[in-house]
Every structure is written in structure tokens, then in C-alpha cells.
Write a protein that holds these residues in place. Structure first.
Motif, PDB file in Angstrom:
ATOM      1  N   UNK A   1       1.395  -3.410   6.544  1.00 17.91           N
ATOM      2  CA  UNK A   1       0.902  -2.040   6.504  1.00 17.91           C
ATOM      3  C   UNK A   1      -0.606  -2.061   6.309  1.00 17.91           C
ATOM      4  N   UNK A   2      -1.285  -1.155   7.001  1.00 21.52           N
ATOM      5  CA  UNK A   2      -2.731  -1.151   6.944  1.00 21.52           C
ATOM      6  C   UNK A   2      -3.207  -0.716   5.571  1.00 21.52           C
ATOM      7  N   UNK A   3      -4.238  -1.371   5.093  1.00 21.15           N
ATOM      8  CA  UNK A   3      -4.839  -1.026   3.822  1.00 21.15           C
ATOM      9  C   UNK A   3      -6.331  -0.879   4.058  1.00 21.15           C
TER      10      UNK A   3
ATOM     11  N   UNK B   1      -3.375   9.840   2.554  1.00 20.72           N
ATOM     12  CA  UNK B   1      -2.094   9.417   3.118  1.00 20.72           C
ATOM     13  C   UNK B   1      -2.279   8.749   4.475  1.00 20.72           C
ATOM     14  N   UNK B   2      -3.135   9.326   5.315  1.00 16.60           N
ATOM     15  CA  UNK B   2      -3.359   8.742   6.631  1.00 16.60           C
ATOM     16  C   UNK B   2      -4.073   7.402   6.538  1.00 16.60           C
ATOM     17  N   UNK B   3      -4.903   7.219   5.521  1.00 13.63           N
ATOM     18  CA  UNK B   3      -5.595   5.933   5.365  1.00 13.63           C
ATOM     19  C   UNK B   3      -4.626   4.807   5.057  1.00 13.63           C
ATOM     20  N   UNK B   4      -3.454   5.146   4.513  1.00 14.18           N
ATOM     21  CA  UNK B   4      -2.444   4.135   4.209  1.00 14.18           C
ATOM     22  C   UNK B   4      -1.403   4.057   5.313  1.00 14.18           C
ATOM     23  N   UNK B   5      -0.925   5.222   5.771  1.00 19.50           N
ATOM     24  CA  UNK B   5       0.104   5.244   6.805  1.00 19.50           C
ATOM     25  C   UNK B   5      -0.435   4.826   8.162  1.00 19.50           C
TER      26      UNK B   5
ATOM     27  N   UNK C   1       0.805  -1.226   0.000  1.00 20.24           N
ATOM     28  CA  UNK C   1       0.000   0.000   0.000  1.00 20.24           C
ATOM     29  C   UNK C   1       0.839   1.277   0.000  1.00 20.24           C
ATOM     30  N   UNK C   2       2.054   1.242   0.595  1.00 19.35           N
ATOM     31  CA  UNK C   2       2.872   2.447   0.657  1.00 19.35           C
ATOM     32  C   UNK C   2       3.287   2.938  -0.724  1.00 19.35           C
TER      33      UNK C   2
END
Length: 660
Positions: A644-646, A564-568, A505-506
Motif C-alpha cells: 500500500x502506498x505511503x 485518506x487519499x494519500x494512503x488509499x 498505512x491503512x
């Protein structure tokens, strides 16, 4: 002329009038259509029970407003209503092979770090806390939370932060001539009252703002504490046993680390047959401890005098005292001086225990049974007060043992990695099929810990070299770092982008500087927490940890875009788990799908439908061609293969119910 009276509708009347058409059922209230076309009497009774629980909880929840509105005991009542129908299934569902290795693994993963922490407190509190105190604390937490908690997967015991808290209080109070155990008892009693106030006033609703940002930062700190304690154990060998013993302890610690780490690598690889690699993964760490305890007696090493774990008399405190603390033998001034310490302890436990619960029920685990944070905080206050009366360390949720417990109960299956292309096409990956949710493994490891307090087993524990315990510290710390979000982001930044997976996701973040800034903020939070624990002000480190939550909620959105926050960053747990605290911050409950997780379509208060009990499933893996699940969609944040959160929708295509 008479005027017609008008009735102004109130928010409650509006909610009542629209609840029938607008209120969506909660995840624990759903009954998806079964793949079976025929219904028997048991199905009908379970449907009736499900409707009864749904009506009761729906009537309660529909009256709830904003999270800060205090409705006394409402959170605890809802937690019990949601979880109580699953209570007996928590014992029936334990009839699964995964419970056996999970129990053994968690027994060693819980007791051995606890023993190492006891070694630290033994040295820094003038033998106030020893092996028996730490073991009894672990037993207290395990029995209470496995039998009574709404979240029985959470492992409760003695943690690194509470070790720092305990010997920091000792350094502050004992020089004043204050009775240490009586003072700690009053800290526990005041903290009990504060825990209960927080639970009664639904303070756990504040967890809706907790995301991976604060959890990863705190988890990174805990992992470094493990590594630090391992180094401290080794450095003490020079003063206690001399150069030869110190160097041999270092070698043994590194061998334990390498051996246990390789066992985990083999378990996640394609080497050997399934049952061989699962055995190595499940039992590799405890077998490494046993082997290297005897290894130091081979050949000329037998002549080296190694420092071992100090133990006491079976079922007796380390010092010559009774188990019940005479808390009344304390000056009135000291009773009230204990209040600020109790506030700091409550802040620490509010964050530490709830974060342990969130990570143990993270989005990467497809759980099917509801959570209950308010009720568990109430129980945590109870165990804190009892621990104070017994003169033992205060137990709370363990990181990383709590998520390790859930991971050890996961049943996985192998599927094709559709994200790969070109030369890597055709590779496979393991995904979690379901989790064996039950209470027996936590209870069993607690009872095994109680048995460890017997005389013969204390003699065995006394044989464990301190170098082996240091190696276990290193194992726990590195395992915790591997799955931490900060480590994974740093790994991505250092990776060759041409060899990165297309599913990362990053890689979708256009502004690469955002990744650097986000990781830098996480490291600053970790650095501040770690730095203060190295000073006499270490008692105040819970405040820094708690401040991470408003920083993420109110400051980071000003410098990072929503995408960006939804991925980070993302919510730590799924909306299904967060129902206990009103959902995740920023998510619209009406827009979420009606699935709670993998295999939840057939969940009912009587317990979820069992999966195929074939030989492969018993070993912790399920072949994709044997799996029979209905189609499902689950849109929520999740942790992908690289951790990483997706936030994309996950879709699995399985045979339709009509084709089964």
C-alpha cells in the motif's frame, strides 16, 4: 508634461529574472557531494558534462508553462536530452549478474504468454495470427525499445487487451467481406499518425493525473484476463481432444501453477542458502515449463493425446502470404472506416503502454536514471505502423511483465523490521537496495525470441501441451493479482486486525468505511471494463479505462479527505520519474527533496557509481554490514511491504561520509 513609460513585466520576464534564485535543480541535474574526498580527471569531466546537460535542460524547462500549453516537440526534446547522456552507461551497467537471470526469466515470461495468446488468436481469427506473427511482434517491440527508448526497462510485446482488440475487429470486419490484414494495416497507419500527434503535442503530460487508482484497476483487469484465457484454453480441450485429454490438461495446468508459485515462495523465504533460493526464484518458472512438458510422457500418460501448440514454417507467416501487407488493396470507404478503430487503439495504447511504463518505474523501485514518456510514445507509434505493414499484432507495454522485469533486476538486502514489537520483535525483511538499470536484458530476450522462430525451436515449441500454457496463464495472473493494490486492500479488510503489522498505512485511516468505498469504486471500474469485453462492443473498452483518470482526479476528492487519499491512493511513480511529464498532480516541485532515489547521490551523465561488486551483490542481495551508502532522505509515496502506498519520509541511517 511628458509621461514616463512603464514596462509591464511579462510572465516570461519574471521567470527569467527569478530563475537564478528560485529554480531548484531537477533530479537528473544533481551532483551530490561524493564520499570520496579526492577528485580525479574523470570526475572533473563528468562534472563538466553534468553542468552542460543541466544548463541545457534547465533553460528549456524554465520556459514551460501549464501542461496543456502546446509547445511542439518540447517533451520529446527534453526526454532525449535527459536520457542521452546515460545511453552508453546503459550498456556498461549491464555487467552485473542480475542481468543473466533477468534475461532468462523475461524470455520465458514474455514468450510463453505470447504463445498462449497466439493460440487464442489462432482459433478466433481463422489462423490469421499464429506463433510466428506473435514472436515477430515481440521481437519488433523488444529491439526498438531496448535500443532507442528512453525507458528500456519496459517490456513490449503482445498483450491480452490487444488480443481482444484483434479478434473483435475480425468479428466486425470479416463478415463484410473486407480484407482483414489490409484493414488492420490501415488501423496501424492511422494510429501511427495519432501517436505522433500526441507525442509532438506533449499529450503525455496528462499522465500527471494518473494514480494508483486507475493503474490498479487496469492491472486487476489484465490479471483477470490471464486467468480467463487460461480457463478458455482448458475448456477447448473437451471439443478438441476429448474427456481424458481435458482432465489431464487440467491436472498439468494446476501442477504448473503450484510448482511455479512455490518457487516464488521459496525465493522470498529464509529457507536454504542465499544462492539456492535465488536460483529457485530466478529459474523456477521456466524449469517448471520444461519439466511438465516432458512429464506428460511418463507412464500411461504417454498414451493420452494432448493438444499442443500449433506452429508453422520458420520465419514465414501462418497463412500463405508475404510479410508485407498490400494495404492499397482496400476500398476507400474501408480506409476511412478504419479511423474510429485507430482512435480506440490509440486510446488503449496511450493508457496501456504508459501505465506499463509507470508501474515498471513505480515508487517501490529506487531508480537513478530519468524517464521519457513523450519519446517512447513516438516510438510506439512507429512500431504500431510497422506492425500493420507486416501483418502482425500491434505490440505495446506489457503488464505484468514490465514490472516483473524491473523486479528481477533489483538487488535486495536484509534489514531488521523496526516496526515489529513484542513477540515478533527481531524479525527481518528484505528491502530493495538498487536496480540494475540497463538495456541489454531487454535486447537479449528479444534476440532470443527471434531465435525461437528458427525451425528446430519451433519443433520444440510444438511439443508444449496446451495445458502447460494454461498453467502459465494462471501463474502470470496470480502473480499480477498478488501485487495489485485492490488485492492488497481486500486482504487488509479480511485480515485479523490484532495480527496486522503496525507499519500498515491503512491502519491509520480513522474512517474505515472509506476503505470499503474506495475498493468498491475500483471493483466497479474493473467490472465495467471486464463486462464490455465479453460483448461485441469489446472494441470500446479503452474508453472506460481512460475515464478512470478524471473520475479519480475530479470526483473522488469530493468524497474522500486528502489524508485518506494519500494512503488509499498515490502517484504511481516518484517525482523523479514524473519529471518527463511535469511532475505528479497536486505536488509542489519546490517542496520536494533533492534526492531521486536510493543510490542517486552520485548519479552523473556518464553513469551512476557502481556498487560493491562482492559475491553477495552478484547474487542479487547485499548484506547491510557491507553496504556503504551515504545518508539520504526521500520523501515520496512508496509501496511498503504490504504494497500500500505511503507518503511518509523514508530514512536510512548509514555511516557518514567522513567515517568511511
Amino acid at each position: 508634461m511628458a509621461t514616463r513609460a512603464t514596462t509591464v513585466p511579462t510572465p516570461d520576464s519574471i521567470r527569467r529574472s527569478t530563475s537564478g534564485s528560485r529554480t531548484r535543480p531537477k533530479p537528473w541535474q544533481r551532483r551530490m557531494h561524493s564520499r570520496h574526498t579526492q577528485s580525479d580527471h574523470s570526475d572533473g569531466s563528468r562534472e563538466a558534462l553534468s553542468r552542460e546537460v543541466s544548463n541545457a535542460t534547465n533553460a528549456t524547462i524554465s520556459r514551460e508553462g501549464k501542461w496543456w500549453r502546446v509547445r511542439v516537440c518540447r517533451g520529446m526534446i527534453n526526454d532525449v536530452k535527459r536520457r542521452a547522456p546515460y545511453y552508453w552507461s546503459d550498456f556498461r551497467d549491464a555487467w552485473d549478474y542480475r542481468v543473466v537471470p533477468a534475461t532468462i526469466y523475461m524470455y520465458f515470461a514474455n514468450i510463453l504468454p505470447a504463445l498462449a495468446f497466439s493460440l487464442d488468436m489462432f482459433a478466433k481469427t481463422a489462423m490469421s495470427f499464429g506463433v510466428n506473427e506473435v514472436l515477430l511482434s515481440s521481437v519488433l517491440g523488444a529491439v526498438v525499445f531496448s535500443v532507442l527508448a528512453a525507458q528500456p526497462l519496459v517490456i513490449v510485446g503482445v498483450t491480452g487487451p490487444i488480443t481482444v482488440f484483434s479478434y473483435t475487429v475480425y468479428d466486425i470486419i470479416v463478415p463484410r467481406g473486407t480484407n482483414y490484414f489490409a484493414f488492420m494495416c490501415w488501423i496501424g497507419l492511422w494510429s501511427l499518425v495519432m501517436h505522433w500527434i500526441l507525442a509532438i503535442t506533449n499529450a503525455c503530460n496528462g499522465l500527471t493525473y494518473v494514480t494508483r487508482f486507475s493503474c490498479d484497476t487496469f492491472g486487476f483487469y489484465v490479471a483477470l484476463i490471464y486467468l480467463q484465457k487460461g480457463i478458455q484454453v482448458l475448456t477447448r480441450q473437451w471439443a478438441q481432444a476429448g474427456d481424458t485429454s481435458a482432465y489431464l490438461s487440467i491436472v498439468v495446468a494446476l501442477l504448473v501453477l503450484i510448482s511455479a508459485y512455490l518457487c516464488g515462495v521459496v525465493g522470498n523465504s529464509n529457507l536454504f542458502q542465499r544462492y539456492i533460493r535465488k536460483f529457485i526464484q530466478d529459474y523456477g518458472t521456466p524449469l517448471s515449463i520444461v519439466f511438465f512438458t516432458g512429464f506428460v510422457h511418463i507412464g500411461r500418460m504417454n498414451s493420452v493425446e494432448l493438444q499442443t501448440l500449433p506452429t508453422g514454417k520458420a520465419f514465414f507467416p501462418t497463412q500463405d502470404r508475404s510479410w508485407f501487407v498490400h494495404f492499397w488493396e482496400l476500398d476507400v470507404a474501408d480506409v476511412f472506416i478504419a479511423i474510429p478503430f485507430a482512435i480506440l487503439l490509440t486510446i488503449l495504447f496511450y493508457f496501456d503502454h504508459n501505465v506499463s511504463s509507470l508501474i515498471a518505474q513505480g515508487t517501490e523501485f529506487p531508480l537513478r536514471k530519468p524517464a521519457g514518456f513523450h519519446w517512447d510514445l513516438f516510438l510506439l507509434g512507429l512500431t504500431t505502423g510497422v506492425a500493420g505493414l507486416l501483418g502482425i499484432p500491434f505490440p505495446n507495454g506489457l503488464i505484468p511483465q514490465a514490472p516483473f522485469h524491473t523486479s528481477s533486476l533489483c538487488v535486495t538486502r536484509q534489514v531488521a523490521d523496526e516496526s515489529e514489537a513484542g513477540g515478533t520483535k527481531g524479525h527481518t525483511k528484505h528491502i530493495i537496495d538498487h536496480v540494475v538499470e540497463q538495456r541489454v536484458s531487454n535486447l537479449a530476450q528479444g534476440l532470443l525470441t527471434l531465435g525461437t522462430m528458427t525451425g528446430p525451436l519451433l519443433i520444440v515449441l510444438h511439443l508444449i501441451p496446451q495445458g502447460v500454457l494454461a498453467g502459465l496463464f494462471f501463474v502470470m495472473g496470480i502473480q499480477a493479482l498478488e501485487g495489485n493494490g485492490i488485492t492488497l486492500k481486500l486482504s487488509y479488510l479480511c485480515r485479523d486486525k490484532t495480527l496486522s503489522s503496525g507499519s500498515d498505512p491503512l491502519s491509520r485511516i480513522a474512517r474505515k468505511r472509506a476503505i470499503y468505498y474506495f475498493v468498491a469504486l475500483e471493483l466497479i471500474g474493473f467490472g465495467a471494463t471486464f463486462a464490455i469485453t465479453q460483448t461485441i462492443a469489446a472494441i470500446g473498452f479503452p474508453i472506460i479505462i481512460l475515464l478512470l483518470v478524471p473520475v479519480r482526479t475530479f470526483l473522488l476528492p469530493k468524497y474522500f479527505t486528502r489524508e485518506e487519499l494519500s494512503i488509499l491512493d498515490a502517484p504511481t511513480a516518484s517525482p523523479f520519474t514524473m519529471e518527463s511529464v511535469g511532475g505528479n498532480f497536486g505536488e509542489d516541485p519546490q517542496s520536494l527533496p533533492d534526492t531521486a532515489g536510493v543510490g542517486q547521490e552520485d548519479s552523473c551523465p556518464g553513469g551512476p557509481d557502481r556498487f560493491d561488486n562482492n559475491d553477495t551483490a552478484e547474487r542479487g542481495e547485499v548484506r547491510s554490514n557491507r553496504l556503504k551508502l551515504k545518508d539520504f532522505h526521500r520523501r515520496t509515496s512508496f509501496r511498503s511491504d504490504n504494497g500500500i502506498a505511503d507518503s511518509e519520509s523514508i530514512e536510512m541511517q548509514q555511516p557518514a561520509p567522513g567515517n568511511m
